[in-house]
Design a protein around this motif. Structure first.
Motif, PDB file in Angstrom:
ATOM      1  N   ASP A   1      15.658  -7.987  -8.056  1.00  0.00           N
ATOM      2  CA  ASP A   1      15.223  -8.440  -6.846  1.00  0.00           C
ATOM      3  C   ASP A   1      13.854  -8.344  -6.626  1.00  0.00           C
ATOM      4  N   GLU A   2      13.109  -9.621  -6.580  1.00  0.00           N
ATOM      5  CA  GLU A   2      11.650  -9.501  -6.405  1.00  0.00           C
ATOM      6  C   GLU A   2      10.987  -8.631  -5.572  1.00  0.00           C
ATOM      7  N   ASN A   3      11.690  -8.534  -4.209  1.00  0.00           N
ATOM      8  CA  ASN A   3      11.061  -7.815  -3.311  1.00  0.00           C
ATOM      9  C   ASN A   3      11.085  -6.260  -3.609  1.00  0.00           C
ATOM     10  N   SER A   4      12.082  -5.851  -4.307  1.00  0.00           N
ATOM     11  CA  SER A   4      12.205  -4.542  -4.793  1.00  0.00           C
ATOM     12  C   SER A   4      11.119  -4.211  -5.657  1.00  0.00           C
ATOM     13  N   ILE A   5      10.998  -5.166  -6.892  1.00  0.00           N
ATOM     14  CA  ILE A   5       9.831  -4.953  -7.663  1.00  0.00           C
ATOM     15  C   ILE A   5       8.517  -5.017  -7.020  1.00  0.00           C
ATOM     16  N   ASP A   6       8.153  -5.794  -6.098  1.00  0.00           N
ATOM     17  CA  ASP A   6       6.966  -5.929  -5.454  1.00  0.00           C
ATOM     18  C   ASP A   6       6.966  -4.464  -4.597  1.00  0.00           C
ATOM     19  N   GLY A   7       7.775  -3.841  -3.964  1.00  0.00           N
ATOM     20  CA  GLY A   7       7.763  -2.473  -3.640  1.00  0.00           C
ATOM     21  C   GLY A   7       7.184  -1.534  -4.163  1.00  0.00           C
ATOM     22  N   LEU A   8       7.863  -1.586  -5.454  1.00  0.00           N
ATOM     23  CA  LEU A   8       7.334  -0.646  -6.453  1.00  0.00           C
ATOM     24  C   LEU A   8       5.758  -0.828  -7.059  1.00  0.00           C
ATOM     25  N   ILE A   9       5.512  -2.000  -7.178  1.00  0.00           N
ATOM     26  CA  ILE A   9       4.123  -2.513  -7.572  1.00  0.00           C
ATOM     27  C   ILE A   9       3.046  -1.950  -6.397  1.00  0.00           C
ATOM     28  N   SER A  10       3.347  -1.903  -5.136  1.00  0.00           N
ATOM     29  CA  SER A  10       2.645  -1.681  -4.147  1.00  0.00           C
ATOM     30  C   SER A  10       2.496  -0.048  -3.940  1.00  0.00           C
ATOM     31  N   GLU A  11       3.511   0.522  -4.348  1.00  0.00           N
ATOM     32  CA  GLU A  11       3.571   2.024  -4.457  1.00  0.00           C
ATOM     33  C   GLU A  11       2.749   2.497  -5.283  1.00  0.00           C
ATOM     34  N   ILE A  12       2.645   1.694  -6.676  1.00  0.00           N
ATOM     35  CA  ILE A  12       1.685   2.157  -7.705  1.00  0.00           C
ATOM     36  C   ILE A  12       0.486   2.072  -7.327  1.00  0.00           C
ATOM     37  N   GLY A  13       0.222   0.848  -6.619  1.00  0.00           N
ATOM     38  CA  GLY A  13      -1.133   0.623  -6.101  1.00  0.00           C
ATOM     39  C   GLY A  13      -1.630   1.685  -5.154  1.00  0.00           C
ATOM     40  N   ARG A  14      -0.598   1.754  -4.158  1.00  0.00           N
ATOM     41  CA  ARG A  14      -0.969   2.992  -2.893  1.00  0.00           C
ATOM     42  C   ARG A  14      -1.386   4.212  -3.705  1.00  0.00           C
ATOM     43  N   ARG A  15      -0.518   4.731  -4.584  1.00  0.00           N
ATOM     44  CA  ARG A  15      -0.809   6.018  -5.264  1.00  0.00           C
ATOM     45  C   ARG A  15      -1.781   6.093  -6.193  1.00  0.00           C
ATOM     46  N   TRP A  16      -1.942   5.316  -7.013  1.00  0.00           N
ATOM     47  CA  TRP A  16      -2.667   5.397  -8.246  1.00  0.00           C
ATOM     48  C   TRP A  16      -3.929   4.406  -8.440  1.00  0.00           C
ATOM     49  N   GLY A  17      -3.785   3.302  -7.389  1.00  0.00           N
ATOM     50  CA  GLY A  17      -4.900   2.307  -7.448  1.00  0.00           C
ATOM     51  C   GLY A  17      -4.334   1.212  -8.622  1.00  0.00           C
ATOM     52  N   ALA A  18      -4.063   1.741  -9.827  1.00  0.00           N
ATOM     53  CA  ALA A  18      -3.670   1.129 -10.904  1.00  0.00           C
ATOM     54  C   ALA A  18      -3.179   2.015 -12.059  1.00  0.00           C
ATOM     55  N   ALA A  19      -1.956   1.518 -12.592  1.00  0.00           N
ATOM     56  CA  ALA A  19      -1.512   2.441 -13.987  1.00  0.00           C
ATOM     57  C   ALA A  19      -2.370   2.204 -15.147  1.00  0.00           C
ATOM     58  N   ASP A  20      -2.401   2.946 -15.997  1.00  0.00           N
ATOM     59  CA  ASP A  20      -2.913   2.778 -17.504  1.00  0.00           C
ATOM     60  C   ASP A  20      -2.037   2.150 -18.260  1.00  0.00           C
ATOM     61  N   ILE A  21      -0.715   2.472 -18.245  1.00  0.00           N
ATOM     62  CA  ILE A  21       0.197   2.099 -19.292  1.00  0.00           C
ATOM     63  C   ILE A  21       1.603   1.637 -18.647  1.00  0.00           C
ATOM     64  N   LEU A  22       1.951   0.541 -18.940  1.00  0.00           N
ATOM     65  CA  LEU A  22       3.352   0.002 -18.327  1.00  0.00           C
ATOM     66  C   LEU A  22       4.493  -0.198 -19.528  1.00  0.00           C
ATOM     67  N   VAL A  23       5.354   0.341 -19.386  1.00  0.00           N
ATOM     68  CA  VAL A  23       6.571   0.244 -20.359  1.00  0.00           C
ATOM     69  C   VAL A  23       7.872  -0.283 -19.780  1.00  0.00           C
ATOM     70  N   ASN A  24       7.961  -1.645 -20.277  1.00  0.00           N
ATOM     71  CA  ASN A  24       9.095  -2.409 -19.755  1.00  0.00           C
ATOM     72  C   ASN A  24      10.089  -2.239 -20.527  1.00  0.00           C
ATOM     73  N   ASN A  25      10.903  -1.200 -20.073  1.00  0.00           N
ATOM     74  CA  ASN A  25      12.062  -0.905 -21.144  1.00  0.00           C
ATOM     75  C   ASN A  25      13.280  -1.129 -20.682  1.00  0.00           C
ATOM     76  N   ALA A  26      13.598  -1.396 -19.206  1.00  0.00           N
ATOM     77  CA  ALA A  26      14.997  -1.627 -18.897  1.00  0.00           C
ATOM     78  C   ALA A  26      15.417  -3.012 -19.430  1.00  0.00           C
ATOM     79  N   GLY A  27      16.695  -2.796 -19.580  1.00  0.00           N
ATOM     80  CA  GLY A  27      17.346  -4.055 -20.333  1.00  0.00           C
ATOM     81  C   GLY A  27      18.869  -3.883 -20.486  1.00  0.00           C
ATOM     82  N   ILE A  28      19.604  -4.917 -20.266  1.00  0.00           N
ATOM     83  CA  ILE A  28      20.958  -4.872 -20.185  1.00  0.00           C
ATOM     84  C   ILE A  28      21.665  -5.579 -21.596  1.00  0.00           C
ATOM     85  N   TYR A  29      22.909  -5.138 -21.887  1.00  0.00           N
ATOM     86  CA  TYR A  29      23.296  -5.638 -23.108  1.00  0.00           C
ATOM     87  C   TYR A  29      24.836  -6.007 -22.895  1.00  0.00           C
ATOM     88  N   PRO A  30      25.302  -6.795 -21.867  1.00  0.00           N
ATOM     89  CA  PRO A  30      26.615  -7.203 -21.901  1.00  0.00           C
ATOM     90  C   PRO A  30      27.279  -8.084 -23.009  1.00  0.00           C
TER      91      PRO A  30
END
Length: 263
Positions: free
Chosen positions: A68-97
């Motif tokens: 859900d792009e809106n849900s992802i955007d909510g996460l990004i906004s929360e990161i910006g609100r709390r930290w201004g910016a992250a230093d490191i992003l780990v895109n780990n989530a994945g599915i293997y059906p």
């Protein structure tokens, strides 16, 4: 070089935090003294897990549906609100059906690419914009797989999504280099036990038997590679793929009987 000293106090985002490899990643950064933003799809499971992790003084958990792009955007906004910016992003989530191409629905196909490719694109784009705005010379690490180079029956969409993720890694690396943001991929090797994509005992045993070094991936293997790519030790590394899989992606010690689709 002491990887841990480079990571201490850094703000790190980890997707798929509740999975097997996700927990290894979280443990590695927590041990290094990072401030962690943990995200996963299931809020109750995420909250329960995050409650037992040293998230750091600025750390937090935030559930997000990566389809859900809106849900992802909510996460990004929360990161910006709390930290201004992250230093490191780990895109780990994945599915293997698992399923033969003749049997997989369009909806299943779309979901695989949504989680494994589209979400890393949206997250990297959004968090990189914040890094640029705040002048952060950050690091993005995409968790890939040897499946990106070795096609496997019944998991063709997964393999294809990881091939595309490797190309996306290189694309972001070349476009973000001018801002001092490095983008790399890590292939952590085989790790059984995903709550999202369960594997049979037979599959697990056969896979381990075929790995040249004779064992699955361990938390320490992942931590060493991950902290290297996140730290200043890899300051001149971008657009690369670090493979830590016991040789699984280069060849097999066992020849499995070909799995056939019933007619």
């Amino acid at each position: 070089m002491d990887f841990f000293s480079d990571i201490s106090g850094k703000h790190v985002v980890v997707t798929g935090a509740c999975g097997v490899v996700g927990r290894w990643i979280v443990d590695a950064f927590a041990a290094a003294g990072a401030n962690l933003c943990l995200t996963d799809a299931q809020a109750p499971a995420l909250d329960a897990y995050a409650g037992g992790v040293a998230l750091g003084p600025d750390g937090f958990a935030h559930a997000a549906d990566l389809t859900d792009e809106n849900s992802i955007d909510g996460l990004i906004s929360e990161i910006g609100r709390r930290w201004g910016a992250a230093d490191i992003l780990v895109n780990n989530a994945g599915i293997y059906p698992s399923g033969f191409l003749l049997d997989i629905s369009t909806e299943e196909f779309d979901k695989i690419f949504s989680v494994n490719l589209r979400a890393p694109f949206i997250l990297t784009r959004g968090i990189a914009r914040q890094m640029i705005e705040k002048g952060v010379k950050g690091s993005v690490i995409n968790i890939s797989s040897g499946a990106s180079r070795k096609m496997r029956r019944t998991v063709v969409p997964y393999c294809t999504s990881k091939t595309a993720l490797d190309r996306l890694t290189k694309g972001f690396a070349i476009e973000l280099a001018e801002f001092g943001i490095r983008v790399n991929a890590l292939e952590p090797g085989f790790a059984a036990g995903s709550s999202v994509s369960s594997l049979t005992d037979e599959h697990v045993n056969n896979t381990i038997a075929a790995i040249p070094l004779g064992r699955p991936s361990s938390p320490g293997d992942v931590a060493n590679g991950l902290l290297y790519l996140a730290s200043d030790a890899s300051a001149y590394v971008t657009g690369a793929t670090l493979t830590i899989d016991g040789g699984n992606s280069i060849g097999s010690l066992a020849v499995h009987q070909a799995k056939k689709r019933p007619l």
